[in-house]
Motif scaffolding. Structure first.
Motif, PDB file in Angstrom:
ATOM      1  N   ALA A   2      24.961  43.281   8.588  1.00  0.00           N
ATOM      2  CA  ALA A   2      24.560  42.574   9.805  1.00  0.00           C
ATOM      3  C   ALA A   2      23.937  41.213   9.496  1.00  0.00           C
ATOM      4  CB  ALA A   2      23.596  43.424  10.617  1.00  0.00           C
ATOM      5  N   LEU A   3      23.126  41.130   8.455  1.00  0.00           N
ATOM      6  CA  LEU A   3      22.456  39.867   8.140  1.00  0.00           C
ATOM      7  C   LEU A   3      23.465  38.807   7.739  1.00  0.00           C
ATOM      8  CD1 LEU A   3      19.908  38.162   7.679  1.00  0.00           C
ATOM      9  CD2 LEU A   3      19.808  39.137   5.366  1.00  0.00           C
ATOM     10  N   VAL A   4      24.329  39.125   6.815  1.00  0.00           N
ATOM     11  CA  VAL A   4      25.309  38.157   6.310  1.00  0.00           C
ATOM     12  C   VAL A   4      26.267  37.717   7.418  1.00  0.00           C
ATOM     13  CG1 VAL A   4      27.311  37.918   4.781  1.00  0.00           C
ATOM     14  CG2 VAL A   4      25.160  38.786   3.886  1.00  0.00           C
ATOM     15  N   THR A   5      26.771  38.660   8.196  1.00  0.00           N
ATOM     16  CA  THR A   5      27.707  38.277   9.254  1.00  0.00           C
ATOM     17  C   THR A   5      27.010  37.466  10.342  1.00  0.00           C
ATOM     18  OG1 THR A   5      27.451  40.458  10.262  1.00  0.00           O
ATOM     19  CG2 THR A   5      29.362  40.138   8.855  1.00  0.00           C
ATOM     20  N   ARG A   6      25.753  37.781  10.632  1.00  0.00           N
ATOM     21  CA  ARG A   6      25.012  36.988  11.624  1.00  0.00           C
ATOM     22  C   ARG A   6      24.803  35.572  11.108  1.00  0.00           C
ATOM     23  NH1 ARG A   6      19.896  35.572  12.033  1.00  0.00           N
ATOM     24  NH2 ARG A   6      19.104  37.147  10.602  1.00  0.00           N
ATOM     25  N   GLN A  50      18.344  39.604  -2.009  1.00  0.00           N
ATOM     26  CA  GLN A  50      18.859  40.870  -2.522  1.00  0.00           C
ATOM     27  C   GLN A  50      19.705  41.585  -1.463  1.00  0.00           C
ATOM     28  OE1 GLN A  50      15.692  43.362  -4.015  1.00  0.00           O
ATOM     29  NE2 GLN A  50      16.686  43.532  -5.995  1.00  0.00           N
ATOM     30  N   GLN A  51      19.222  41.581  -0.235  1.00  0.00           N
ATOM     31  CA  GLN A  51      19.970  42.196   0.856  1.00  0.00           C
ATOM     32  C   GLN A  51      21.284  41.455   1.083  1.00  0.00           C
ATOM     33  OE1 GLN A  51      17.941  42.423   4.649  1.00  0.00           O
ATOM     34  NE2 GLN A  51      19.775  43.116   5.715  1.00  0.00           N
ATOM     35  N   MET A  52      21.233  40.108   1.049  1.00  0.00           N
ATOM     36  CA  MET A  52      22.448  39.315   1.225  1.00  0.00           C
ATOM     37  C   MET A  52      23.480  39.669   0.155  1.00  0.00           C
ATOM     38  SD  MET A  52      21.041  35.526   2.030  1.00  0.00           S
ATOM     39  CE  MET A  52      19.783  35.203   3.236  1.00  0.00           C
ATOM     40  N   GLU A  53      23.026  39.757  -1.083  1.00  0.00           N
ATOM     41  CA  GLU A  53      23.957  40.056  -2.175  1.00  0.00           C
ATOM     42  C   GLU A  53      24.584  41.438  -1.999  1.00  0.00           C
ATOM     43  OE1 GLU A  53      24.529  39.187  -6.834  1.00  0.00           O
ATOM     44  OE2 GLU A  53      22.460  39.454  -6.152  1.00  0.00           O
ATOM     45  N   MET A  54      23.807  42.419  -1.611  1.00  0.00           N
ATOM     46  CA  MET A  54      24.339  43.766  -1.374  1.00  0.00           C
ATOM     47  C   MET A  54      25.376  43.751  -0.254  1.00  0.00           C
ATOM     48  SD  MET A  54      20.886  46.110  -1.856  1.00  0.00           S
ATOM     49  CE  MET A  54      21.455  47.209  -0.599  1.00  0.00           C
ATOM     50  N   GLU A  55      25.085  43.020   0.811  1.00  0.00           N
ATOM     51  CA  GLU A  55      26.013  42.944   1.939  1.00  0.00           C
ATOM     52  C   GLU A  55      27.302  42.213   1.559  1.00  0.00           C
ATOM     53  OE1 GLU A  55      24.220  41.590   5.573  1.00  0.00           O
ATOM     54  OE2 GLU A  55      22.580  43.030   5.412  1.00  0.00           O
ATOM     55  N   LEU A  56      27.189  41.147   0.777  1.00  0.00           N
ATOM     56  CA  LEU A  56      28.377  40.420   0.331  1.00  0.00           C
ATOM     57  C   LEU A  56      29.262  41.315  -0.533  1.00  0.00           C
ATOM     58  CD1 LEU A  56      26.750  36.973  -0.409  1.00  0.00           C
ATOM     59  CD2 LEU A  56      28.490  37.430   1.342  1.00  0.00           C
ATOM     60  N   LYS A  57      28.645  42.087  -1.406  1.00  0.00           N
ATOM     61  CA  LYS A  57      29.423  43.015  -2.239  1.00  0.00           C
ATOM     62  C   LYS A  57      30.094  44.074  -1.375  1.00  0.00           C
ATOM     63  CE  LYS A  57      26.950  42.331  -6.553  1.00  0.00           C
ATOM     64  NZ  LYS A  57      26.057  42.922  -7.567  1.00  0.00           N
ATOM     65  N   LEU A  59      31.164  43.637   1.538  1.00  0.00           N
ATOM     66  CA  LEU A  59      32.286  42.963   2.200  1.00  0.00           C
ATOM     67  C   LEU A  59      33.440  42.692   1.232  1.00  0.00           C
ATOM     68  CD1 LEU A  59      30.346  40.418   4.453  1.00  0.00           C
ATOM     69  CD2 LEU A  59      31.769  42.328   5.239  1.00  0.00           C
ATOM     70  N   GLY A  60      33.286  43.118  -0.013  1.00  0.00           N
ATOM     71  CA  GLY A  60      34.347  42.956  -0.996  1.00  0.00           C
ATOM     72  C   GLY A  60      34.214  41.754  -1.892  1.00  0.00           C
ATOM     73  N   ARG A  61      33.110  41.042  -1.828  1.00  0.00           N
ATOM     74  CA  ARG A  61      32.911  39.854  -2.656  1.00  0.00           C
ATOM     75  C   ARG A  61      32.405  40.272  -4.029  1.00  0.00           C
ATOM     76  NH1 ARG A  61      35.969  37.175  -2.048  1.00  0.00           N
ATOM     77  NH2 ARG A  61      34.958  35.732  -3.462  1.00  0.00           N
ATOM     78  N   LYS A  62      33.265  40.164  -5.025  1.00  0.00           N
ATOM     79  CA  LYS A  62      32.892  40.460  -6.402  1.00  0.00           C
ATOM     80  C   LYS A  62      33.510  39.391  -7.274  1.00  0.00           C
ATOM     81  CE  LYS A  62      32.417  45.341  -5.797  1.00  0.00           C
ATOM     82  NZ  LYS A  62      32.321  46.066  -4.826  1.00  0.00           N
ATOM     83  N   PRO A  63      32.761  38.462  -7.807  1.00  0.00           N
ATOM     84  CA  PRO A  63      31.307  38.336  -7.700  1.00  0.00           C
ATOM     85  C   PRO A  63      30.895  37.979  -6.275  1.00  0.00           C
ATOM     86  CG  PRO A  63      32.193  36.395  -8.780  1.00  0.00           C
ATOM     87  CD  PRO A  63      33.339  37.349  -8.569  1.00  0.00           C
ATOM     88  N   SER A  64      29.641  38.192  -5.996  1.00  0.00           N
ATOM     89  CA  SER A  64      29.156  38.015  -4.620  1.00  0.00           C
ATOM     90  C   SER A  64      29.141  36.564  -4.169  1.00  0.00           C
ATOM     91  CB  SER A  64      27.758  38.622  -4.470  1.00  0.00           C
ATOM     92  OG  SER A  64      26.847  38.013  -5.363  1.00  0.00           O
ATOM     93  N   VAL A  65      28.992  35.625  -5.105  1.00  0.00           N
ATOM     94  CA  VAL A  65      28.949  34.210  -4.750  1.00  0.00           C
ATOM     95  C   VAL A  65      29.941  33.425  -5.597  1.00  0.00           C
ATOM     96  CG1 VAL A  65      26.567  34.277  -3.973  1.00  0.00           C
ATOM     97  CG2 VAL A  65      27.046  33.687  -6.343  1.00  0.00           C
ATOM     98  N   PRO A  66      30.422  32.316  -5.099  1.00  0.00           N
ATOM     99  CA  PRO A  66      30.192  31.800  -3.767  1.00  0.00           C
ATOM    100  C   PRO A  66      30.964  32.609  -2.719  1.00  0.00           C
ATOM    101  CG  PRO A  66      31.787  30.416  -4.897  1.00  0.00           C
ATOM    102  CD  PRO A  66      31.317  31.449  -5.887  1.00  0.00           C
ATOM    103  N   ALA A  67      30.398  32.681  -1.550  1.00  0.00           N
ATOM    104  CA  ALA A  67      31.053  33.301  -0.404  1.00  0.00           C
ATOM    105  C   ALA A  67      30.983  32.297   0.737  1.00  0.00           C
ATOM    106  CB  ALA A  67      30.367  34.605  -0.015  1.00  0.00           C
ATOM    107  N   VAL A  68      32.130  31.972   1.297  1.00  0.00           N
ATOM    108  CA  VAL A  68      32.214  30.902   2.287  1.00  0.00           C
ATOM    109  C   VAL A  68      32.717  31.442   3.623  1.00  0.00           C
ATOM    110  CG1 VAL A  68      33.223  28.654   2.825  1.00  0.00           C
ATOM    111  CG2 VAL A  68      32.699  29.243   0.443  1.00  0.00           C
ATOM    112  N   PHE A  69      31.935  31.169   4.660  1.00  0.00           N
ATOM    113  CA  PHE A  69      32.343  31.438   6.028  1.00  0.00           C
ATOM    114  C   PHE A  69      32.724  30.109   6.662  1.00  0.00           C
ATOM    115  CE2 PHE A  69      30.006  35.252   5.223  1.00  0.00           C
ATOM    116  CZ  PHE A  69      30.384  36.192   6.164  1.00  0.00           C
ATOM    117  N   ILE A  70      33.869  30.054   7.299  1.00  0.00           N
ATOM    118  CA  ILE A  70      34.286  28.876   8.060  1.00  0.00           C
ATOM    119  C   ILE A  70      34.700  29.368   9.441  1.00  0.00           C
ATOM    120  CG2 ILE A  70      35.905  26.944   8.261  1.00  0.00           C
ATOM    121  CD1 ILE A  70      36.160  26.968   5.204  1.00  0.00           C
ATOM    122  N   GLY A  71      34.102  28.796  10.468  1.00  0.00           N
ATOM    123  CA  GLY A  71      34.427  29.205  11.827  1.00  0.00           C
ATOM    124  C   GLY A  71      34.143  30.674  12.077  1.00  0.00           C
TER     125      GLY A  71
END
Length: 102
Positions: A2-6, A50-57, A59-71
């Motif tokens: 919820a945090l990352v998507t928000r 830490q919460q952001m990194e867990m949420e990104l993982k 969502l399938g992000r491995k490695p967790s960063v960079p993760a880019v949202f556009i629109g």
């Protein structure tokens, strides 16, 4: 998640990054070169990192960063962003998200 998507939906372009990550730096530099208005979360410096990194993982992000949202959509990491750029699809995506203007 919820945090990352928000957070990913609050600005036209949102980057989840780590201050020491060279690929994150490359993505920030590329998107900034178009004049995009970026919101960057350095998860290694954020109190919710830490919460952001867990949420990104999750969502399938491995490695967790960079993760880019556009629109408000998770586009992916450096491979996806550079691939879109090389195919000439990154600028139209940024335009459609109102992240840049020509």
């Amino acid at each position: 998640m919820a945090l990352v998507t928000r957070l990913g939906s609050e600005y036209p372009v949102v980057i989840f990054s780590k201050s020491s990550c060279s690929m994150s730096h490359s993505i920030k530099t590329l998107l900034s070169s178009f004049g995009a208005n970026l919101r960057i979360y350095e998860i290694d410096e954020d109190s919710n990192g830490q919460q952001m990194e867990m949420e990104l993982k999750a969502l399938g992000r491995k490695p967790s960063v960079p993760a880019v949202f556009i629109g408000q959509q998770l586009i992916g990491g450096s491979n996806e962003i550079f691939s879109l750029h090389l195919k000439g699809k990154l600028v139209p995506l940024l335009l459609n998200a109102n992240a840049i203007w020509l």
